[in-house]
Design a protein around this motif. Structure first.
Motif, PDB file in Angstrom:
ATOM      1  N   ARG A   1     -14.310  57.989   2.980  1.00 12.66           N
ATOM      2  CA  ARG A   1     -12.938  57.590   3.242  1.00 12.66           C
ATOM      3  C   ARG A   1     -12.347  56.748   2.128  1.00 12.66           C
ATOM      4  NH1 ARG A   1     -11.292  61.290   6.113  1.00 12.66           N
ATOM      5  NH2 ARG A   1     -11.440  61.139   8.351  1.00 12.66           N
TER       6      ARG A   1
ATOM      7  N   ALA B   1      -7.133  55.170   3.080  1.00 12.20           N
ATOM      8  CA  ALA B   1      -5.753  55.596   3.298  1.00 12.20           C
ATOM      9  C   ALA B   1      -5.040  54.666   4.267  1.00 12.20           C
ATOM     10  CB  ALA B   1      -5.723  57.019   3.838  1.00 12.20           C
ATOM     11  N   SER B   2      -5.765  53.762   4.897  1.00  6.42           N
ATOM     12  CA  SER B   2      -5.154  52.856   5.849  1.00  6.42           C
ATOM     13  C   SER B   2      -4.912  51.501   5.209  1.00  6.42           C
ATOM     14  CB  SER B   2      -6.072  52.682   7.051  1.00  6.42           C
ATOM     15  OG  SER B   2      -5.653  51.587   7.805  1.00  6.42           O
TER      16      SER B   2
ATOM     17  N   HIS C   1      -8.886  51.575  11.953  1.00  3.31           N
ATOM     18  CA  HIS C   1      -7.853  51.601  10.923  1.00  3.31           C
ATOM     19  C   HIS C   1      -7.394  53.032  10.707  1.00  3.31           C
ATOM     20  CE1 HIS C   1     -10.204  47.893   9.538  1.00  3.31           C
ATOM     21  NE2 HIS C   1      -9.180  47.508  10.272  1.00  3.31           N
ATOM     22  N   THR C   2      -6.090  53.213  10.772  1.00  2.20           N
ATOM     23  CA  THR C   2      -5.533  54.541  10.546  1.00  2.20           C
ATOM     24  C   THR C   2      -4.360  54.406   9.588  1.00  2.20           C
ATOM     25  OG1 THR C   2      -4.001  56.005  11.676  1.00  2.20           O
ATOM     26  CG2 THR C   2      -4.794  54.175  12.917  1.00  2.20           C
ATOM     27  N   THR C   3      -3.759  55.523   9.216  1.00  2.08           N
ATOM     28  CA  THR C   3      -2.669  55.447   8.250  1.00  2.08           C
ATOM     29  C   THR C   3      -1.479  54.727   8.878  1.00  2.08           C
ATOM     30  OG1 THR C   3      -1.888  57.577   8.994  1.00  2.08           O
ATOM     31  CG2 THR C   3      -3.347  57.572   7.118  1.00  2.08           C
TER      32      THR C   3
ATOM     33  N   GLN D   1     -10.355  56.054   9.682  1.00  2.76           N
ATOM     34  CA  GLN D   1     -10.560  55.644   8.287  1.00  2.76           C
ATOM     35  C   GLN D   1     -11.702  54.642   8.195  1.00  2.76           C
ATOM     36  OE1 GLN D   1      -9.081  56.792   5.580  1.00  2.76           O
ATOM     37  NE2 GLN D   1      -7.683  58.143   6.650  1.00  2.76           N
TER      38      GLN D   1
END
Lengths: 528, 170
Positions: free
Chosen positions: B111, B136-137, A445-447, A424
């Motif tokens: 993003r 989304a993060s 950064h990820t979900t 992200q």
């Protein structure tokens, strides 16, 4: 507040009854199955109460109870009637439909909610069977989209066959294999190929050697020592609820991890597990945002690993259910781990994936001055070894063509993998100490989920280089691949086939060599 | 501004408005004056002889340490504001901040899920705004405070347009 339509998304001016043909209801027994679960919970609380009384040597029932029995019964009956009425109403007003690329669910009779979710936004589909539902042959279907909260759509309960059929329909439509207005009946379940399963003996062993056990042994030692010194025997009695809780925790892990089976199908990765409650998860290709392999110290004796994933729909719920759902592999050998990695990342983007993954799982950088050319992983430079005296040879990263591998942990071996197109955003962090030693951390950064990728203490020049390259790589990877309608790009002829011959089911892909399929699928993708 | 070691090479940073120092000063004053007042209460009570327990040295030390820390933070504010920078590249936005604890962040346009512009009372009186980017993060904590309103609006439109052009799923 208006009683109509408190929905997040409402149908655009569509009168409900006119499309009644496509609307379905869940199984009539389902509210009662859910209600029985609640009842069982009540019984559990009363039972535990009585059990604790028994342990403490008192009467099983509260002695003050007898005079109030009729009132209690009458009250109970009223509550029961209201509940049953509510069940029936809620069942009657709950309807769902899968059509036109959307799944729609209408619920509620006082406060109505109409919800629709786009099929190609599916992040995961789970079929859950709690014990009682399983006895009646019912199943709950959960449809996850990327909002990291509760399930977008929950259909509880459907007959198991119907739930599987619905899952196949949704996945086929989301994959872009089937389009057009035909009804759900003719879409078969995608064929699957079992990749691995976890034998119960290994599961039990893994539980006995887990961190939990170490903690319990340490706690028990403390209790024994304290009770010896204070000569207080009642301390053990006070421990009974704790022991029950620990037993429940072990049982939970066992119940969730029992009979764990992973399979691959054109629809994605299928995970099935559970002893009493069974769960079947389907993760379509490209939905896994990040992956983590860990090895607690005691598991090294048998060479066991476990794997967790971040999936956008699962979120980070702290419950046991949430942690079970983000588990990709409860316990497995290295070969299992490598196989699962190849499913998640069909194209590892490196010549010799096994060597690289092995280095990531258990490798240590060279002691020499040059950190760059040991096993491929770029580790913390030697100058920063005071900052990470244990981990400096272990902390490292390796960028393949398709993913970034991050390893860390001298005792708790950890390997994190993030596919480039799933990144992200990124940040470089550097505190005063890190600056003193010329290192920096790179955070990806990820979900939301159990995996939080972070490159610890990389040399500044390597970190900046990685930061820059990674931004470029993520950009390129995103251009190459979109995760929506994952089969439409690989089989563009499928809709025509379906349109020309509605009778024979459109077989998405042959089951043989599933990994190969996935690879070609990624390479064949057109630019978004 | 000079480029720090962890910044990508060859980036021309744009700085936020120097007026943002005022916003930070007001925030500093509200936070620290209140805190100091509360922490000084025991000292006053001890001096008045109402309280016996905290010995005088302790009653003096605690607010004194807080005062020193607050002054230290006050001195740092202009430098911290000068350390905030951003750069629009072709495909992503770079944001940096911090002197001691530095952070350089890259947010790809494709993003971005949405862009917020927030304005507080002090910022409004100075014609500033704060831009927040969301991906989304939850880990993406990308904030650009102290932008002039016109620049904030321009950036928001620009980011939205670029995000749409490069839109990727998850």
């Amino acid at each position: 507040m208006s009683l109509e339509n408190s929905a997040t998304e409402s149908l655009p001016g569509k009168p409900e009854p006119s499309v009644d043909g496509g609307w379905n209801r869940v199984h009539p027994a389902s509210p009662f199955v859910r209600g029985w679960v609640a009842l069982a919970a009540v019984g559990f609380f009363f039972g535990r109460d009585a059990f604790e009384r028994m342990l403490q040597g008192r009467d099983v029932l509260d002695p003050n109870l007898s005079g109030r029995v009729p009132w209690l019964l009458a009250g109970g009956a009223v509550v029961l009637l209201l509940t049953v009425g509510g069940f029936i109403l809620s069942w009657y007003f709950t309807r769902y439909q899968v059509a036109e690329g959307y799944v729609r669910v209408n619920t509620g009779f006082l406060f109505k909610q109409q919800r629709q979710a786009r099929l190609d936004r599916v992040q995961a589909i789970d079929i859950v069977q709690p014990l009682l539902a399983r006895i009646f042959g019912l199943a709950e279907l959960k449809f996850e989209v990327a909002d990291a909260g509760e399930s977008a759509v929950r259909l509880a309960y459907l007959p198991l066959d119907q739930a599987k059929q619905l899952r196949a329909t949704i996945l086929a439509r989301a994959a872009g294999v089937v389009s057009g207005p035909e009804t759900a009946e003719e879409i078969p379940e995608a064929p699957e190929h079992v990749v691995l399963s976890v034998p119960p003996s290994r599961l039990i062993g893994s539980l006995l050697l887990s961190e939990q056990t170490i903690g319990i042994l340490a706690g028990a030692a403390v209790v024994v020592v304290v009770s010896v010194f204070t000569q207080n025997q009642t301390l053990f009695l006070a421990l009974i609820p704790g022991i029950l809780g620990i037993g429940a925790a072990y049982w939970n892990s066992f119940n969730k991890g029992y009979n764990f089976t992973a399979a691959i199908s054109p629809d994605g990765i299928r995970l099935r597990y559970g002893l009493l409650d069974t769960q079947a998860q389907t993760l379509p290709p490209g939905r896994i945002q990040a992956l983590m392999v860990t090895q607690p110290p005691l598991w090294r004796i048998f060479g066991w690993y476990r794997m967790h994933v971040n999936v956008a729909g699962y979120g980070v719920s702290g419950s046991t259910e949430g942690s079970a759902r983000t588990m990709l592999l409860p316990v497995g050998m290295k070969s299992d781990v490598l196989r699962m990695m190849s499913l998640v990342l069909p194209d590892p983007g490196v010549e010799d994936p096994e060597r690289v993954f092995t280095a990531g799982l258990e490798g240590l950088g060279p002691v020499g001055a040059d950190p760059a050319h040991g096993d491929g992983f770029i580790t913390t430079p030697r100058r920063a070894r005071l900052l990470a005296p244990l981990g400096w040879r272990r902390n490292g990263f390796f960028a393949t063509e398709t993913a970034l591998l991050i390893r860390s942990g001298r005792w708790w071996h950890t390997l994190v993998m993030v596919p480039h197109q799933r990144t992200q955003s990124m940040a470089l962090h550097q505190g005063p100490w890190a600056r003193r030693f010329g290192v920096a951390d790179l955070v990806l950064h990820t979900t939301a989920g159990p995996v939080s990728p972070r490159v610890f203490q990389a040399g500044v020049e390597q970190a900046v280089e990685l930061f820059d390259q990674q931004a470029a790589r993520a950009r390129e990877a995103r251009k190459r691949q979109t995760s929506e309608q994952w089969l439409a790009q690989v089989a563009p002829q499928a809709p025509e086939v379906a349109a020309a011959m509605p009778e024979p089911p459109t077989q998405p892909e042959p089951p043989a060599q599933p990994t190969q399929n996935q690879t070609s699928q990624q390479e064949d993708r057109h630019d978004g | 501004m000079h480029t720090e070691a962890i910044d990508p090479p060859g980036v021309q940073w744009l700085r936020v408005s120097p007026k943002y120092v005022t916003v930070r000063l007001v925030e500093w004053a509200i936070g620290n004056v209140l805190m100091l007042a509360v922490l000084s209460l025991p000292l006053i009570f001890v001096l008045l002889g109402w309280w016996r327990w905290p010995p005088l040295w302790l009653a003096i030390t605690v607010p004194a340490v807080m005062l020193v820390l607050a002054l230290w933070r006050l001195v740092l504010i202009p430098r911290q504001v000068r350390a905030i920078g951003y750069a629009e590249r072709d495909d992503d936005l770079l944001i940096r901040r911090g002197i001691f604890f530095q952070r350089t962040m890259v947010v790809p346009y494709g993003r971005m899920q949405y862009v917020d512009v927030a304005v507080g009372p002090v910022e409004r009186s100075l014609g500033l705004c704060t831009l927040k980017l969301h991906t989304a993060s939850a880990g993406t904590n990308a904030q650009l405070p102290g932008l002039p309103s016109a620049e904030g609006a321009r950036l928001r439109e620009q980011l939205s347009a670029r995000g749409e052009a490069r839109l990727a799923g998850l």
